[in-house]
Each structure stands twice: as C-alpha cells, then as structure tokens.
Write an enzyme that holds these catalytic residues in place. Sequence first.
Site, mmCIF file in Angstrom:
data_model
loop_
_atom_site.group_PDB
_atom_site.id
_atom_site.type_symbol
_atom_site.label_atom_id
_atom_site.label_comp_id
_atom_site.label_asym_id
_atom_site.label_seq_id
_atom_site.Cartn_x
_atom_site.Cartn_y
_atom_site.Cartn_z
ATOM 1 N N VAL A 1 66.727 68.985 41.001
ATOM 2 C CA VAL A 1 65.496 68.207 41.169
ATOM 3 C C VAL A 1 65.301 67.809 42.631
ATOM 4 O O VAL A 1 64.226 67.998 43.215
ATOM 5 C CB VAL A 1 65.523 66.959 40.260
ATOM 6 C CG1 VAL A 1 64.280 66.109 40.477
ATOM 7 C CG2 VAL A 1 65.640 67.365 38.798
ATOM 8 N N GLY A 2 66.348 67.257 43.233
ATOM 9 C CA GLY A 2 66.242 66.758 44.602
ATOM 10 C C GLY A 2 65.918 67.848 45.608
ATOM 11 O O GLY A 2 65.047 67.680 46.472
ATOM 12 N N GLY B 1 70.235 62.151 45.525
ATOM 13 C CA GLY B 1 70.671 63.172 44.568
ATOM 14 C C GLY B 1 70.121 64.492 45.041
ATOM 15 O O GLY B 1 68.905 64.631 45.221
ATOM 16 N N TYR B 2 71.007 65.458 45.293
ATOM 17 C CA TYR B 2 70.524 66.709 45.879
ATOM 18 C C TYR B 2 70.951 67.905 45.038
ATOM 19 O O TYR B 2 71.598 68.831 45.501
ATOM 20 C CB TYR B 2 71.026 66.820 47.329
ATOM 21 C CG TYR B 2 70.061 67.593 48.211
ATOM 22 C CD1 TYR B 2 68.777 67.118 48.420
ATOM 23 C CD2 TYR B 2 70.435 68.792 48.810
ATOM 24 C CE1 TYR B 2 67.881 67.822 49.218
ATOM 25 C CE2 TYR B 2 69.546 69.497 49.616
ATOM 26 C CZ TYR B 2 68.269 68.998 49.808
ATOM 27 O OH TYR B 2 67.374 69.687 50.594
ATOM 28 N N LYS C 1 57.889 61.702 27.010
ATOM 29 C CA LYS C 1 57.472 62.642 28.062
ATOM 30 C C LYS C 1 56.703 63.823 27.461
ATOM 31 O O LYS C 1 55.661 64.224 27.961
ATOM 32 C CB LYS C 1 58.736 63.157 28.770
ATOM 33 C CG LYS C 1 58.488 63.949 30.014
ATOM 34 C CD LYS C 1 59.781 64.525 30.567
ATOM 35 C CE LYS C 1 60.819 63.467 30.855
ATOM 36 N NZ LYS C 1 62.051 64.027 31.425
ATOM 37 N N THR D 1 60.851 71.243 38.088
ATOM 38 C CA THR D 1 60.888 69.774 38.038
ATOM 39 C C THR D 1 60.596 69.170 39.406
ATOM 40 O O THR D 1 59.795 68.239 39.535
ATOM 41 C CB THR D 1 62.253 69.280 37.502
ATOM 42 O OG1 THR D 1 62.504 69.945 36.267
ATOM 43 C CG2 THR D 1 62.251 67.786 37.275
ATOM 44 N N LYS E 1 68.148 65.047 23.045
ATOM 45 C CA LYS E 1 68.967 65.199 24.257
ATOM 46 C C LYS E 1 70.426 65.356 23.833
ATOM 47 O O LYS E 1 70.820 64.914 22.746
ATOM 48 C CB LYS E 1 68.812 63.946 25.132
ATOM 49 C CG LYS E 1 69.127 64.152 26.584
ATOM 50 C CD LYS E 1 67.958 64.729 27.367
ATOM 51 C CE LYS E 1 68.378 65.049 28.786
ATOM 52 N NZ LYS E 1 67.268 65.585 29.581
ATOM 53 N N SER F 1 59.779 74.720 30.241
ATOM 54 C CA SER F 1 60.434 75.138 28.985
ATOM 55 C C SER F 1 59.403 75.652 27.994
ATOM 56 O O SER F 1 59.603 76.662 27.320
ATOM 57 C CB SER F 1 61.164 73.955 28.345
ATOM 58 O OG SER F 1 62.145 73.475 29.204
HETATM 59 P P1 NAD Z 1 72.145 68.553 39.108
HETATM 60 O O1 NAD Z 1 73.414 68.620 38.371
HETATM 61 O O2 NAD Z 1 71.494 69.820 39.543
HETATM 62 O O3 NAD Z 1 72.324 67.659 40.424
HETATM 63 C C1 NAD Z 1 72.767 66.357 40.407
HETATM 64 C C2 NAD Z 1 72.963 65.911 41.848
HETATM 65 O O4 NAD Z 1 73.268 64.543 41.858
HETATM 66 C C3 NAD Z 1 74.091 66.634 42.580
HETATM 67 O O5 NAD Z 1 73.652 66.996 43.869
HETATM 68 C C4 NAD Z 1 75.160 65.568 42.704
HETATM 69 O O6 NAD Z 1 75.948 65.726 43.868
HETATM 70 C C5 NAD Z 1 74.304 64.343 42.795
HETATM 71 N N1 NAD Z 1 75.023 63.113 42.500
HETATM 72 C C6 NAD Z 1 75.953 62.891 41.559
HETATM 73 N N2 NAD Z 1 76.400 61.610 41.656
HETATM 74 C C7 NAD Z 1 75.709 61.048 42.677
HETATM 75 C C8 NAD Z 1 75.708 59.771 43.267
HETATM 76 N N3 NAD Z 1 76.503 58.813 42.818
HETATM 77 N N4 NAD Z 1 74.855 59.546 44.293
HETATM 78 C C9 NAD Z 1 74.035 60.509 44.767
HETATM 79 N N5 NAD Z 1 73.999 61.748 44.231
HETATM 80 C C10 NAD Z 1 74.825 62.011 43.210
HETATM 81 O O7 NAD Z 1 71.149 67.668 38.227
HETATM 82 P P2 NAD Z 1 69.586 67.790 38.104
HETATM 83 O O8 NAD Z 1 69.281 68.847 37.121
HETATM 84 O O9 NAD Z 1 68.988 67.851 39.454
HETATM 85 O O10 NAD Z 1 69.237 66.408 37.401
HETATM 86 C C11 NAD Z 1 69.132 65.203 38.152
HETATM 87 C C12 NAD Z 1 68.350 64.187 37.333
HETATM 88 O O11 NAD Z 1 67.048 64.713 37.037
HETATM 89 C C13 NAD Z 1 68.952 63.818 35.984
HETATM 90 O O12 NAD Z 1 68.617 62.493 35.687
HETATM 91 C C14 NAD Z 1 68.209 64.728 35.022
HETATM 92 O O13 NAD Z 1 68.203 64.213 33.698
HETATM 93 C C15 NAD Z 1 66.827 64.693 35.631
HETATM 94 N N6 NAD Z 1 65.984 65.822 35.250
HETATM 95 C C16 NAD Z 1 66.365 67.100 35.506
HETATM 96 C C17 NAD Z 1 65.516 68.147 35.142
HETATM 97 C C18 NAD Z 1 65.844 69.565 35.488
HETATM 98 O O14 NAD Z 1 64.967 70.423 35.312
HETATM 99 N N7 NAD Z 1 67.016 69.892 35.985
HETATM 100 C C19 NAD Z 1 64.313 67.880 34.481
HETATM 101 C C20 NAD Z 1 63.946 66.554 34.253
HETATM 102 C C21 NAD Z 1 64.789 65.539 34.646
#
Ligand code: NAD
Length: 397
Positions: free
Chosen positions: A215-216, A211-212, A71, A183, A83, A343
């Site tokens: 990112v979501g 996923g909320y 990436k 993101t 990581k 970052s």
């Molecule tokens: P987060 O901890 O903010 O949120 C994770 C979400 O996933 C929560 O809402 C949780 O309830 C939900 N979740 C957990 N288990 C679940 C399931 N079984 N079904 C549906 N939803 C579920 O995490 P994030 O930072 O948003 O990261 C999410 C993904 O994005 C990860 O794969 C992470 O590596 C990737 N990512 C994050 C960033 C970032 O800036 N935060 C950057 C690049 C990639």
Amino acid sequence: MKNELFIDAENIQFDEIGPELIVKVYDPKLGYHGVVVIDNRNLGVAKGGFRMTPHVTAYEVSRLARGMTLKNALAGLPFGGGKGGIRYDHRTVTPKQKQLIVEDFARKLKGLIPEFYISGPDMNIAEREMEQFARANGSWDACTGKPASYCTRSTGSTSSPQAGSGQAGKKKRCGLPHELGSTGYGVALSTIAAAEYFKLDIKGMSVAIAGYGNVGQFAHKFLQEAGAKVVAVSDSQGTLFNEKGLDWRPLWQKKTKRGGTVTSSKAGKVLAGDEIYELDVDVLIPAAGSDVIHDKNVSKVKASIIVEGANIPMKPHHEERLHKRDVLVIPDIIANAGGVISSYAELKGYDEAKMFKLIKQKIVPNVKEILRVMEESKMLPREAALAIARERVLRGS
Ligand code: NAD
C-alpha cells in the site's frame, strides 16, 4: 490453556450485522493457529484477505472483517465482509514453511471457500501466496490478488455472484495481483480528493507514509506522479526523512527487489519509526499495522489530513479527537477500497486498465460524497460513511 490468538476474544462485538461465523484453524504439525471471521453475507459472499503477523488476534480479525463488510457496501460491490489471520512470526518463517502453512490453511478452509468466503492478500501475504492458496484449495476463485500469469477458463462457483457463471461465461480470467498497485492508487486518489475539498492543489503538498509495503509504496508512486512531495516513509526498521522529497523508484526497488529497509537508503536522514506520526506534514498516510495512532501519540499528530491506507490504524475515538482539532481523516473503509475493487475486477475477468478505471469511478465520488455528508450533517467522515454502509448492509441491497 488459553490460545493467544483468542487472548482478547471477549472484546468481539456481536450486533445486528455480525459476525455470523468464526472459524478456528490449527495444525499441530506445522504449529500455527489461524482464524477466519465471516462478518456478514447480506450483500454476497464474504470477501477480505488474510494476514500473517506474530500478534494477530481473533478480535483484530473481527474488526477487520467488519471493516470489509462496510467497505464492500460503500464501494457498491456484491460482497459481504470477512477476514483471516495466521498468528505466526513472518520475520523468521522460511519460504518453505510459509508455503506449507498457506497451503494447509487453504485446504482446511475448503468447505468454506469459495461459497461463504473468498480470501485475498493482506500483511505479509502477496501474489505468490495467493497462487499457492488457490491451488491448494482447488478453486481459482478461492482468493484474489493472484499472479497475472495464473489464469482459468472455468466459470467459477455458481453460488458466488461475483464469479457469476452466467456473467463471466467461459472467458479466460487471469489474476490481478495487488502488486499492480490498486490499493495505493485508491489511497492516492482519496488524498487528492481530500486536498481538493480544502481547495488545495496536491502539487507540492508534503506527505508522510508510515509503512512501506504494497500500500505504502504505491501510494508514494501515484502521489509523486500527481506532484505531491513525499518527505518521509517508514518501515519496521525506522523512518527515512528528507524535506526536499523522496523519490519513489529507488526506494521501491530497495524494498521489493532487494528485500531491504528504507532506513538503509542514503536519500534522507533516519529517524525513529514512531516519529513519522508526529512530523509536520500536510498529509499523513498510515499504511502498516493496526492501532498505530493511539492514546500516547494522537495529540502529537500535526498533519491536517490523514488518509487511512492501513485498515484500522486507529480506534474511532482517536479519529474523533483529531476531528475536534479539525484534522480531516479519510477512513480506511473508503480510502483503501482499491484492493477489493481490484478483487472484484479479477473475479469478473477484467484487465488491468479496466480495473484501474473502476477504482477511480468508485473511490473519487465516494470520498466527495462522504465529505459532503460530513459538511451537511456535521458528522465525522467515518460516521457519514457508516450511516450509508450500515443501511445498505441491513437492507441487503
Ligand atoms: P505489506 O505486508 O505489503 O507491508 C507492510 C509494511 O509495513 C512493510 O513495509 C513493513 O515493513 C511495514 N511495517 C511493519 N511494522 C511496522 C511498523 N511498526 N512501523 C512502520 N512500518 C511497519 O502490507 P500491505 O499489504 O501494504 O498492508 C498494509 C495495510 O494496508 C494493512 O493494514 C492492510 O490490511 C491494509 N490494506 C492492504 C491492502 C492490499 O491490497 N495489500 C488492501 C487494503 C488494505
């Protein structure tokens, strides 16, 4: 006794790229096990966040670290890939316990950070933990995604080019939390660019976001602002669905401000968590855990575009199966690069506006380029992206 974090460690792939270093962290008093995988540093210090989940394994972290190597190369950033993971149940950990673990992890990694590895947020790790991490480690440059109120005038480590003492000088640098939505913004831009590839207008297209979290929620915000209709969102408790569309702000407030679940909203009907992957929508955005699209549900996916907000939401052979059915999959290593671009901006001392501009400048042409290569060579989008990234990593420039 075999440690559970290393339960599938024999699957870790060692190839011409890496991983070059795997560090196991354990604290008997706090009772947590953690790992950092440094995949490759040809292009610079290894960069990538760490997550806290009950089931994270060293193999999963190694796949995520490889994703970061690729990436960062694709985004043209002077970073290698790394990581981290802490195997701990984030649902039962108290805020105090979590802080102690994060601080201990940061202290134990002192020799590695920030010269070899710079951390950042990932699942269940956010800006508050990033400040705790940097303070405990003793370097503002230890991680990114820190709060905007946490600033420094130090020049950073001389051996980490992104902190670049010469370039950053003594100017004030402050945190750029991922809570600004970097993101999710990149994921939304990738979705719009993918729609344009099909000559479709994003306005009115139906989207499901699985996923909320960070990112979501922000993918929802920026897509809604662009005119898309987000009809389903899910978290660990289930899916919320409304074919007329769901409004971002009340759901964001419910999740972020009140720590609730989307399933307690009255804005739609509640479905099972896994149903979101099978909805008849134009776009599906996995934005939670790893390998959520798998052997059992891949043939049931109905979306025509998948944008990988999450890292490794499926294995490459599942992407291949979808590609054969003409489903366009924009891979994680392109779609969710907004976080690591932010970052880079943070380490350089950029402000929020410059950070968002940089994300747009990098992600949109990248999506278009990968789709152009895909069209010309008949490769999968991931294969096209990998070919470019691998070459840059192995060349070291
Ligand atoms: P987060 O901890 O903010 O949120 C994770 C979400 O996933 C929560 O809402 C949780 O309830 C939900 N979740 C957990 N288990 C679940 C399931 N079984 N079904 C549906 N939803 C579920 O995490 P994030 O930072 O948003 O990261 C999410 C993904 O994005 C990860 O794969 C992470 O590596 C990737 N990512 C994050 C960033 C970032 O800036 N935060 C950057 C690049 C990639």
